[in-house]
Design a protein around this motif. Structure first.
Motif, mmCIF file in Angstrom:
data_model
loop_
_atom_site.group_PDB
_atom_site.id
_atom_site.type_symbol
_atom_site.label_atom_id
_atom_site.label_comp_id
_atom_site.label_asym_id
_atom_site.label_seq_id
_atom_site.Cartn_x
_atom_site.Cartn_y
_atom_site.Cartn_z
ATOM 1 N N HIS A 23 20.006 26.571 -28.250
ATOM 2 C CA HIS A 23 19.944 27.561 -27.162
ATOM 3 C C HIS A 23 20.477 27.001 -25.842
ATOM 4 N N LEU A 27 22.957 32.604 -20.412
ATOM 5 C CA LEU A 27 22.384 33.732 -21.142
ATOM 6 C C LEU A 27 22.765 35.008 -20.407
ATOM 7 N N LEU A 49 15.744 33.410 -19.178
ATOM 8 C CA LEU A 49 14.905 34.180 -20.088
ATOM 9 C C LEU A 49 15.328 35.638 -20.070
ATOM 10 N N ILE A 57 9.511 37.054 -25.057
ATOM 11 C CA ILE A 57 10.749 36.336 -24.751
ATOM 12 C C ILE A 57 11.758 36.696 -25.841
ATOM 13 N N ASP A 59 15.002 36.458 -25.653
ATOM 14 C CA ASP A 59 16.014 35.417 -25.751
ATOM 15 C C ASP A 59 15.745 34.391 -24.662
ATOM 16 N N ILE A 60 16.187 33.181 -24.923
ATOM 17 C CA ILE A 60 15.964 32.077 -23.990
ATOM 18 C C ILE A 60 17.102 31.078 -24.158
ATOM 19 N N THR A 78 12.876 25.855 -26.215
ATOM 20 C CA THR A 78 13.559 27.132 -26.440
ATOM 21 C C THR A 78 13.410 27.587 -27.877
ATOM 22 N N ASP A 79 13.467 26.650 -28.812
ATOM 23 C CA ASP A 79 13.260 26.989 -30.224
ATOM 24 C C ASP A 79 11.876 27.594 -30.443
ATOM 25 N N LYS A 82 11.264 31.400 -28.287
ATOM 26 C CA LYS A 82 12.003 32.631 -28.572
ATOM 27 C C LYS A 82 11.164 33.537 -29.470
ATOM 28 N N GLY A 83 10.966 34.769 -29.007
ATOM 29 C CA GLY A 83 10.190 35.753 -29.752
ATOM 30 C C GLY A 83 8.708 35.755 -29.426
#
Length: 154
Positions: A23, A27, A49, A57, A59-60, A78-79, A82-83
């Motif tokens: 990521h 963005l 974000l 979240i 996307d990040i 970030t992994d 996300k979500g």
């Protein structure tokens, strides 16, 4: 105490995330952004974000330059985020901060999340590196809060 084979595995994970960050980059259409700086070593992070209507979240991403620890921590963060909801992000951040500071009492985290965060737990043995590891997390929190002030690792 972490045994030697586990320590080597964790070092491999940190090196992988620092050499191949997840990521990484700008963005498009970010709803929240924040800049972070570690003035002691010059690490710089920008967190982007995109929150959806439910406050998750969606996307990040992050951009920046710094040591392997700061880049790996941002990539892992970030992994993991996300979500997730903002409440989940806050809970993970608190658990992460306890781990890297070598504090007891990391509770309430799912086993899978704790296992991922443990990768960075060895940083607690190097107090000067704790700021490197926490920079992305503090910057993410600043982005969520929309403070606009640059984040600094503590």
């Amino acid at each position: 105490m972490i045994d030697e084979s586990l320590r080597e595995l964790y070092q491999e994970v940190i090196l992988d995330h620092s050499k191949h960050p997840r990521h990484f980059g700008p963005l498009d259409h970010a709803t929240h952004n924040a800049d972070g700086l570690n003035p002691l070593c010059g690490d710089r992070i920008t967190v982007h974000l995109n929150l959806d209507a439910e406050g998750r979240i969606a996307d990040i991403a992050f951009e920046g330059k710094g040591c392997a620890i700061s880049q790996a921590s941002a990539s892992l963060m970030t992994d993991m985020l996300k979500g997730r909801s903002t409440a989940e992000a806050e809970k993970l951040m608190n658990g992460f901060l306890h781990l890297v500071k070598g504090e007891e009492g990391v509770t309430g985290l799912a086993d899978d999340d704790l296992e991922i965060l443990l990768v960075m737990a060895g940083v607690s043995a190097f107090p000067m590196r704790v700021k490197c590891a926490t920079l992305a997390w503090h910057t993410m929190k600043s982005a969520l809060e929309g403070s606009g002030a640059p984040a600094k690792s503590e």
